[in-house]
Design an enzyme around this catalytic site. Structure first.
Site, PDB file in Angstrom:
ATOM      1  CB  SER A  19      -0.893   0.044   1.253  1.00 34.44           C
ATOM      2  OG  SER A  19      -1.814  -1.005   1.237  1.00 34.44           O
ATOM      3  CB  VAL A  71     -14.257   6.076   4.923  1.00 33.84           C
ATOM      4  CG1 VAL A  71     -12.889   6.120   5.568  1.00 33.84           C
ATOM      5  CG2 VAL A  71     -14.214   5.468   3.532  1.00 33.84           C
ATOM      6  CB  ALA A 101     -14.885   2.152  -8.350  1.00 32.24           C
ATOM      7  CE1 TYR A 161      -7.083   5.123 -11.485  1.00 29.00           C
ATOM      8  CE2 TYR A 161      -7.963   7.329 -11.678  1.00 29.00           C
ATOM      9  CZ  TYR A 161      -7.344   6.355 -10.941  1.00 29.00           C
ATOM     10  OH  TYR A 161      -6.981   6.613  -9.636  1.00 29.00           O
ATOM     11  CE  LYS A 168      -7.746   8.341  -6.926  1.00 24.66           C
ATOM     12  NZ  LYS A 168      -7.689   8.173  -5.458  1.00 24.66           N
ATOM     13  CB  THR A 200      -1.306  -1.036  -4.565  1.00 27.29           C
ATOM     14  OG1 THR A 200      -2.233  -0.373  -5.426  1.00 27.29           O
ATOM     15  CG2 THR A 200      -0.107  -0.138  -4.305  1.00 27.29           C
ATOM     16  CG  LEU A 201      -5.606  -5.548  -2.848  1.00 28.62           C
ATOM     17  CD1 LEU A 201      -4.840  -6.839  -3.177  1.00 28.62           C
ATOM     18  CD2 LEU A 201      -5.990  -5.542  -1.360  1.00 28.62           C
ATOM     19  CB  ALA A 202      -6.317   0.209  -4.976  1.00 31.44           C
TER      20      ALA A 202
HETATM   21  N1  LIG Z   1      -1.379   2.315  -6.913  1.00 29.04           N
HETATM   22  C1  LIG Z   1      -1.380   3.285  -7.797  1.00 29.04           C
HETATM   23  O1  LIG Z   1      -0.865   3.159  -8.919  1.00 29.04           O
HETATM   24  C2  LIG Z   1      -1.943   4.627  -7.418  1.00 29.04           C
HETATM   25  C3  LIG Z   1      -1.589   5.754  -8.172  1.00 29.04           C
HETATM   26  C4  LIG Z   1      -2.112   6.987  -7.828  1.00 29.04           C
HETATM   27  C5  LIG Z   1      -2.981   7.085  -6.751  1.00 29.04           C
HETATM   28  N2  LIG Z   1      -3.318   5.961  -6.039  1.00 29.04           N
HETATM   29  C6  LIG Z   1      -4.244   6.117  -4.900  1.00 29.04           C
HETATM   30  O2  LIG Z   1      -3.581   5.759  -3.718  1.00 29.04           O
HETATM   31  C7  LIG Z   1      -4.567   5.437  -2.740  1.00 29.04           C
HETATM   32  C8  LIG Z   1      -4.178   4.143  -2.053  1.00 29.04           C
HETATM   33  O3  LIG Z   1      -4.255   3.057  -2.961  1.00 29.04           O
HETATM   34  P1  LIG Z   1      -3.129   1.953  -3.093  1.00 29.04           P
HETATM   35  O4  LIG Z   1      -2.715   1.930  -4.515  1.00 29.04           O
HETATM   36  O5  LIG Z   1      -2.112   2.097  -2.031  1.00 29.04           O
HETATM   37  O6  LIG Z   1      -3.960   0.597  -2.911  1.00 29.04           O
HETATM   38  P2  LIG Z   1      -4.384  -0.204  -1.581  1.00 29.04           P
HETATM   39  O7  LIG Z   1      -5.376  -1.216  -2.064  1.00 29.04           O
HETATM   40  O8  LIG Z   1      -3.199  -0.687  -0.877  1.00 29.04           O
HETATM   41  O9  LIG Z   1      -5.112   0.911  -0.697  1.00 29.04           O
HETATM   42  C9  LIG Z   1      -6.459   1.253  -0.867  1.00 29.04           C
HETATM   43  C10 LIG Z   1      -7.022   1.368   0.532  1.00 29.04           C
HETATM   44  O10 LIG Z   1      -8.374   1.824   0.498  1.00 29.04           O
HETATM   45  C11 LIG Z   1      -9.016   1.209   1.611  1.00 29.04           C
HETATM   46  N3  LIG Z   1     -10.467   1.263   1.500  1.00 29.04           N
HETATM   47  C12 LIG Z   1     -11.256   0.886   0.461  1.00 29.04           C
HETATM   48  N4  LIG Z   1     -12.554   1.040   0.806  1.00 29.04           N
HETATM   49  C13 LIG Z   1     -12.583   1.532   2.080  1.00 29.04           C
HETATM   50  C14 LIG Z   1     -13.604   1.876   2.982  1.00 29.04           C
HETATM   51  N5  LIG Z   1     -14.916   1.747   2.675  1.00 29.04           N
HETATM   52  N6  LIG Z   1     -13.260   2.329   4.214  1.00 29.04           N
HETATM   53  C15 LIG Z   1     -11.972   2.464   4.561  1.00 29.04           C
HETATM   54  N7  LIG Z   1     -10.945   2.141   3.761  1.00 29.04           N
HETATM   55  C16 LIG Z   1     -11.257   1.672   2.521  1.00 29.04           C
HETATM   56  C17 LIG Z   1      -8.493  -0.231   1.539  1.00 29.04           C
HETATM   57  O11 LIG Z   1      -8.724  -0.894   2.770  1.00 29.04           O
HETATM   58  C18 LIG Z   1      -7.019   0.024   1.266  1.00 29.04           C
HETATM   59  O12 LIG Z   1      -6.303   0.114   2.468  1.00 29.04           O
HETATM   60  C19 LIG Z   1      -5.893   5.388  -3.484  1.00 29.04           C
HETATM   61  O13 LIG Z   1      -6.569   6.623  -3.316  1.00 29.04           O
HETATM   62  C20 LIG Z   1      -5.463   5.240  -4.930  1.00 29.04           C
HETATM   63  O14 LIG Z   1      -6.430   5.695  -5.838  1.00 29.04           O
HETATM   64  C21 LIG Z   1      -2.814   4.750  -6.347  1.00 29.04           C
END
Ligand SMILES: NC(=O)c1ccc[n+]([C@@H]2O[C@H](COP(=O)([O-])OP(=O)(O)OC[C@H]3O[C@@H](n4cnc5c(N)ncnc54)[C@H](O)[C@@H]3O)[C@@H](O)[C@H]2O)c1
Length: 270
Positions: A19, A71, A101, A161, A168, A200-202
């Site tokens: 993450s 959340v 999503a 996306y 976003k 990452t997972l997301a």
């Molecule tokens: N990985 C990428 O390439 C990337 C790039 C730019 C931005 N981001 C953003 O970074 C942020 C973190 O994502 P990540 O890539 O580390 O993936 P991740 O899957 O590790 O983190 C996403 C987090 O969102 C949490 N989450 C989802 N639904 C939730 C809810 N209802 N209540 C509380 N928590 C909730 C999950 O538990 C998880 O910890 C996100 O906003 C993502 O859009 C990611």
């Protein structure tokens, strides 16, 4: 003495060691921050997977709060800030690193997104920042800071996306409004970090990481993708006093990819 010695904060959004919130946490910890953390609620009390994964990471760094938090539930968010108040008294920072999503809605096309899918995606990925900011502001000290994570898909069309790009865009607008409101009301800064692709997972729901790596290697000014640690240290910077004059900003940590307006010679063959 570290940049965060004596500073305390809450981090929302560590699912595992991949993450982005964990990358930022590691840098905050190196600089001396004390932190509390949340995980998604576990549905099976016999097998608390989310909690276990988080504990394994954050207990060794002295986590002061570890709590479930969806959340979408005000009672969860309220309970987290009540626990943060008990543990820390005041907060210096909050990290919001959350997005979601439903898979059927994110797969696109955007015009096919369901009404409920849209509401849920916006609620988790955008409203949650607004809600956290509103609830955290009375705990945040003057000079405190909030950081959220975003992606270029909120500014431009990134195929795949889809509805998350729409979320976003709303998140990035929220950063500006919140920065204006919290800056004048309580001298709290609100910023976004627009990260390049991190595996990452997301991210697995929206892109093929090796393809994104290739794209950034060919198109970004630095001719490479970024790594997790670069996102971690820039996140830490935005939360720190080094960034005391920065608010309402969206800092791109993407090897410069966002500035390109046309394919590089390597891509166009010219
Ligand atoms: N990985 C990428 O390439 C990337 C790039 C730019 C931005 N981001 C953003 O970074 C942020 C973190 O994502 P990540 O890539 O580390 O993936 P991740 O899957 O590790 O983190 C996403 C987090 O969102 C949490 N989450 C989802 N639904 C939730 C809810 N209802 N209540 C509380 N928590 C909730 C999950 O538990 C998880 O910890 C996100 O906003 C993502 O859009 C990611």
């Amino acid at each position: 003495m570290g940049l965060f010695t004596g500073k305390k904060g809450m981090v929302f959004g560590i699912a595992n060691d991949k993450s982005i919130a964990w990358a930022i946490t590691q840098k905050l910890h190196e600089e001396g921050a004390e932190m509390g953390f949340t995980h998604l609620p576990d549905h099976d009390p016999e097998r608390p997977k989310m909690e276990r994964r988080l504990r394994k990471l954050v207990e060794p760094i002295g986590a002061k709060v570890i709590m479930p938090c969806d959340v979408a539930k005000d009672e969860d968010v309220d309970a987290v800030f009540a626990a943060a108040k008990d543990a820390f008294g005041e907060l210096d920072f909050v990290v919001h690193s959350i997005a979601y999503a439903p898979i059927d809605d994110i797969k696109g096309p955007v015009y096919a997104c369901s009404r409920d899918g849209f509401k849920l995606s916006m609620e988790i990925s955008c409203y949650s920042l607004i809600n956290l900011a509103g609830k955290a502001k009375d705990l945040l000290v003057e000079g405190g800071s909030i950081l959220t994570l975003t992606y270029l898909g909120g500014e431009r069309v990134i195929p795949g996306y889809n509805i998350m790009g729409v979320c976003k865009a709303a998140l990035e607008s929220s950063i500006k409004y919140l920065a204006s409101e919290l800056g004048s009301e309580c001298k709290v800064r609100v910023n976004g970090l627009s990260a390049g692709p991190v595996k990452t997972l997301a991210a697995s729901a929206v892109s093929d990481h090796s393809q994104m790596d290739e794209l950034y290697s060919a198109m970004a000014p630095l001719r490479r993708n970024i790594n997790r640690e670069e996102v971690g240290k820039a996140g830490m910077f935005l939360l720190s006093d080094l960034a005391s004059g920065i608010t309402g900003e969206n800092l791109h940590v993407d090897a410069g990819f966002h500035v390109m307006g046309a394919p590089t010679p390597e891509v166009s063959g010219r």
